[in-house]
Design a protein around this motif. Structure first.
Motif, PDB file in Angstrom:
ATOM      1  N   GLY A  81      -6.259  10.168   8.780  1.00 12.49           N
ATOM      2  CA  GLY A  81      -7.694  10.205   9.061  1.00 12.49           C
ATOM      3  C   GLY A  81      -8.362   8.864   8.814  1.00 12.49           C
ATOM      4  N   SER A 121      -0.174  12.264  10.661  1.00 15.60           N
ATOM      5  CA  SER A 121      -1.552  12.200  11.131  1.00 15.60           C
ATOM      6  C   SER A 121      -2.444  11.661  10.020  1.00 15.60           C
ATOM      7  CB  SER A 121      -1.952  13.598  11.591  1.00 15.60           C
ATOM      8  OG  SER A 121      -3.294  13.844  11.337  1.00 15.60           O
ATOM      9  N   ARG A 165       3.490  20.725   0.237  1.00 18.48           N
ATOM     10  CA  ARG A 165       2.058  20.942   0.063  1.00 18.48           C
ATOM     11  C   ARG A 165       1.671  22.287   0.655  1.00 18.48           C
ATOM     12  NH1 ARG A 165      -3.009  17.645   0.718  1.00 18.48           N
ATOM     13  NH2 ARG A 165      -4.389  18.829  -0.641  1.00 18.48           N
ATOM     14  N   SER A 206      -3.071   8.799  -4.050  1.00 18.81           N
ATOM     15  CA  SER A 206      -3.963   9.412  -3.051  1.00 18.81           C
ATOM     16  C   SER A 206      -5.420   9.017  -3.288  1.00 18.81           C
ATOM     17  CB  SER A 206      -3.831  10.939  -3.073  1.00 18.81           C
ATOM     18  OG  SER A 206      -4.481  11.466  -4.210  1.00 18.81           O
ATOM     19  N   ALA A 221       0.499   5.711   0.048  1.00 22.81           N
ATOM     20  CA  ALA A 221      -0.382   6.887   0.049  1.00 22.81           C
ATOM     21  C   ALA A 221       0.357   8.094   0.640  1.00 22.81           C
ATOM     22  CB  ALA A 221      -1.640   6.602   0.868  1.00 22.81           C
ATOM     23  N   PRO A 222       0.013   9.319   0.147  1.00 22.88           N
ATOM     24  CA  PRO A 222       0.666  10.534   0.663  1.00 22.88           C
ATOM     25  C   PRO A 222      -0.065  11.158   1.852  1.00 22.88           C
ATOM     26  CG  PRO A 222      -0.640  11.065  -1.285  1.00 22.88           C
ATOM     27  CD  PRO A 222      -0.879   9.606  -0.991  1.00 22.88           C
ATOM     28  N   PHE A 223       0.715  11.750   2.763  1.00 19.73           N
ATOM     29  CA  PHE A 223       0.157  12.432   3.936  1.00 19.73           C
ATOM     30  C   PHE A 223       0.994  13.674   4.236  1.00 19.73           C
ATOM     31  CE2 PHE A 223      -0.796   7.954   4.194  1.00 19.73           C
ATOM     32  CZ  PHE A 223      -2.155   7.956   4.440  1.00 19.73           C
ATOM     33  N   SER A 224       0.324  14.832   4.308  1.00 16.23           N
ATOM     34  CA  SER A 224       1.107  16.047   4.523  1.00 16.23           C
ATOM     35  C   SER A 224       0.978  16.624   5.934  1.00 16.23           C
ATOM     36  CB  SER A 224       0.755  17.110   3.482  1.00 16.23           C
ATOM     37  OG  SER A 224      -0.551  17.530   3.659  1.00 16.23           O
ATOM     38  N   TYR A 225       0.135  16.005   6.755  1.00 15.92           N
ATOM     39  CA  TYR A 225       0.220  16.348   8.181  1.00 15.92           C
ATOM     40  C   TYR A 225       1.383  15.509   8.705  1.00 15.92           C
ATOM     41  CZ  TYR A 225      -4.004  19.164   9.094  1.00 15.92           C
ATOM     42  OH  TYR A 225      -4.935  20.167   9.167  1.00 15.92           O
ATOM     43  N   ASN A 245       0.860  -1.184   0.000  1.00 16.63           N
ATOM     44  CA  ASN A 245       0.000   0.000   0.000  1.00 16.63           C
ATOM     45  C   ASN A 245       0.899   1.239   0.000  1.00 16.63           C
ATOM     46  OD1 ASN A 245      -3.051   0.764   0.750  1.00 16.63           O
ATOM     47  ND2 ASN A 245      -1.687   2.265   1.666  1.00 16.63           N
ATOM     48  N   LYS A 286      -8.133   4.590   7.506  1.00 14.65           N
ATOM     49  CA  LYS A 286      -7.458   4.501   6.203  1.00 14.65           C
ATOM     50  C   LYS A 286      -6.500   3.307   6.230  1.00 14.65           C
ATOM     51  CE  LYS A 286      -8.012   9.299   4.864  1.00 14.65           C
ATOM     52  NZ  LYS A 286      -7.442  10.544   4.369  1.00 14.65           N
ATOM     53  N   ASP A 287      -6.248   2.738   5.029  1.00 13.00           N
ATOM     54  CA  ASP A 287      -5.460   1.502   4.940  1.00 13.00           C
ATOM     55  C   ASP A 287      -4.082   1.662   5.590  1.00 13.00           C
ATOM     56  OD1 ASP A 287      -7.594   0.490   3.539  1.00 13.00           O
ATOM     57  OD2 ASP A 287      -6.694   0.814   1.567  1.00 13.00           O
ATOM     58  N   THR A 288      -3.448   2.819   5.395  1.00 11.26           N
ATOM     59  CA  THR A 288      -2.100   3.034   5.933  1.00 11.26           C
ATOM     60  C   THR A 288      -2.098   2.901   7.455  1.00 11.26           C
ATOM     61  OG1 THR A 288      -1.664   4.539   4.101  1.00 11.26           O
ATOM     62  CG2 THR A 288      -0.168   4.678   5.987  1.00 11.26           C
ATOM     63  N   TYR A 315       0.946  23.410  -4.549  1.00 12.36           N
ATOM     64  CA  TYR A 315       2.201  22.802  -4.099  1.00 12.36           C
ATOM     65  C   TYR A 315       3.328  23.800  -4.339  1.00 12.36           C
ATOM     66  CZ  TYR A 315      -0.250  18.323  -4.005  1.00 12.36           C
ATOM     67  OH  TYR A 315      -1.113  17.305  -3.704  1.00 12.36           O
TER      68      TYR A 315
HETATM   69  C1  LIG Z   1      -0.507  15.735  -1.010  1.00 10.16           C
HETATM   70  C2  LIG Z   1      -1.545  14.998  -0.201  1.00 10.16           C
HETATM   71  C3  LIG Z   1      -1.475  15.060   1.177  1.00 10.16           C
HETATM   72  C4  LIG Z   1      -2.393  14.342   1.962  1.00 10.16           C
HETATM   73  N1  LIG Z   1      -2.296  14.426   3.324  1.00 10.16           N
HETATM   74  C5  LIG Z   1      -3.129  13.690   4.111  1.00 10.16           C
HETATM   75  C6  LIG Z   1      -2.988  13.711   5.542  1.00 10.16           C
HETATM   76  O1  LIG Z   1      -2.109  14.370   6.110  1.00 10.16           O
HETATM   77  N2  LIG Z   1      -3.840  12.925   6.269  1.00 10.16           N
HETATM   78  C7  LIG Z   1      -4.788  12.145   5.687  1.00 10.16           C
HETATM   79  O2  LIG Z   1      -5.539  11.431   6.393  1.00 10.16           O
HETATM   80  N3  LIG Z   1      -4.959  12.108   4.341  1.00 10.16           N
HETATM   81  C8  LIG Z   1      -4.138  12.843   3.537  1.00 10.16           C
HETATM   82  N4  LIG Z   1      -4.261  12.790   2.156  1.00 10.16           N
HETATM   83  C9  LIG Z   1      -5.261  11.882   1.573  1.00 10.16           C
HETATM   84  C10 LIG Z   1      -4.758  10.430   1.511  1.00 10.16           C
HETATM   85  O3  LIG Z   1      -3.595  10.335   0.701  1.00 10.16           O
HETATM   86  C11 LIG Z   1      -5.865   9.532   0.916  1.00 10.16           C
HETATM   87  O4  LIG Z   1      -6.968   9.509   1.800  1.00 10.16           O
HETATM   88  C12 LIG Z   1      -5.418   8.113   0.597  1.00 10.16           C
HETATM   89  O5  LIG Z   1      -6.398   7.476  -0.195  1.00 10.16           O
HETATM   90  C13 LIG Z   1      -5.189   7.262   1.831  1.00 10.16           C
HETATM   91  O6  LIG Z   1      -4.793   5.991   1.378  1.00 10.16           O
HETATM   92  P1  LIG Z   1      -4.857   4.655   2.228  1.00 10.16           P
HETATM   93  O7  LIG Z   1      -6.321   4.360   2.556  1.00 10.16           O
HETATM   94  O8  LIG Z   1      -4.254   3.654   1.319  1.00 10.16           O
HETATM   95  O9  LIG Z   1      -4.060   4.871   3.481  1.00 10.16           O
HETATM   96  C14 LIG Z   1      -3.406  13.539   1.342  1.00 10.16           C
HETATM   97  C15 LIG Z   1      -3.482  13.510  -0.062  1.00 10.16           C
HETATM   98  C16 LIG Z   1      -2.569  14.248  -0.829  1.00 10.16           C
HETATM   99  C17 LIG Z   1      -2.664  14.218  -2.335  1.00 10.16           C
END
Ligand SMILES: Cc1cc2nc3c(=O)[nH]c(=O)nc-3n(C[C@H](O)[C@H](O)[C@H](O)COP(=O)(O)O)c2cc1C
Length: 202
Positions: A61, A59, A179, A98, A41-45, A39, A69-71, A185
């Motif tokens: 959600g 962080s 971000r 994402s 995925a991006p996270f910017s918190y 898996n 979320k999967d991560t 960006y």
């Molecule tokens: C640049 C960027 C930053 C993101 N930052 C966050 C974040 O900080 N926290 C969060 O919950 N989702 C964030 N997201 C959304 C997750 O990437 C998105 O929900 C993703 O599908 C989660 O994948 P997962 O279910 O495989 O973990 C962000 C998306 C993008 C494009």
């Protein structure tokens, strides 16, 4: 303008927080589910929060009231993850990952990225990313619908071509993206970085 958060809904608060706390680095997190599916995925918190011990915080959600979320789920179940830094040429695959894919989908395949083995953890690294930070779960703090993941850094991979002659990372060679608010960006380049020495006490 003064904005009091007391009566704002979380969506409005999110917009304000993510527009004023900028730029944020992006943790592109690779994990493996307990069923063995990759898996990404991006996270910017996301932030580095301490060096001793070496800790990062991300962080994450929820998908819904009941579903993490999967991560988050994978880190909770396996205790391991890798943070891959996102550079200019990885913007498009980062964005693809994402999307809310089902948990049985391998996002490395969806984004045409190459998983390579890590040294200290099971989740693979993104080969195309020049910096990979291997982490193990330190603690997960559940705050409302959000999981604050604290990770301890075990191993960092840095591609040789972004090191300068002294062996230090040349941040401007990385072409890292950050971000901002909404869909905006920024890009770190040599032209928009500068050096600032600490002032003398005298
Ligand atoms: C640049 C960027 C930053 C993101 N930052 C966050 C974040 O900080 N926290 C969060 O919950 N989702 C964030 N997201 C959304 C997750 O990437 C998105 O929900 C993703 O599908 C989660 O994948 P997962 O279910 O495989 O973990 C962000 C998306 C993008 C494009």
């Amino acid at each position: 303008m003064e904005i009091r958060f007391k009566n704002l809904d979380p969506k409005q608060i999110y917009k304000i927080m993510t527009s004023v706390i900028v730029p944020r680095p992006i943790a592109w997190v690779s994990t493996v589910s307990k069923e063995g599916i990759n898996n990404l995925a991006p996270f910017s918190y996301f932030a580095g929060i301490s060096s001793d011990p070496p800790l990062i915080a991300v962080s994450i959600g929820s998908k819904s009231q009941e579903e993490k979320k999967d991560t988050w789920k994978n880190i909770e179940e396996t205790g391991e993850f890798v943070i891959n830094m996102v550079t200019k040429d990885l913007i498009s695959p980062m964005n693809i990952t994402s999307l809310p894919f089902e948990e049985e989908v391998d996002e490395f395949e969806k984004a045409c990225l190459t998983p390579v083995p890590s040294l200290s953890v099971k989740p693979p690294r993104v080969k195309e990313s020049p910096v990979n930070i291997e982490c193990k779960r330190y603690e997960i703090i559940e705050i409302g619908k959000m999981g604050l993941i604290l990770g301890e850094v075990l191993t960092v991979h840095i591609r040789d071509d972004i090191l300068n002659e002294k062996g230090y990372v040349d941040t401007t060679k990385l072409e890292i993206i950050g971000r901002l608010g909404g869909a905006n960006y920024c890009l770190i380049t040599a032209e928009n970085t500068f050096e600032l020495k600490r002032p003398d006490k005298e």
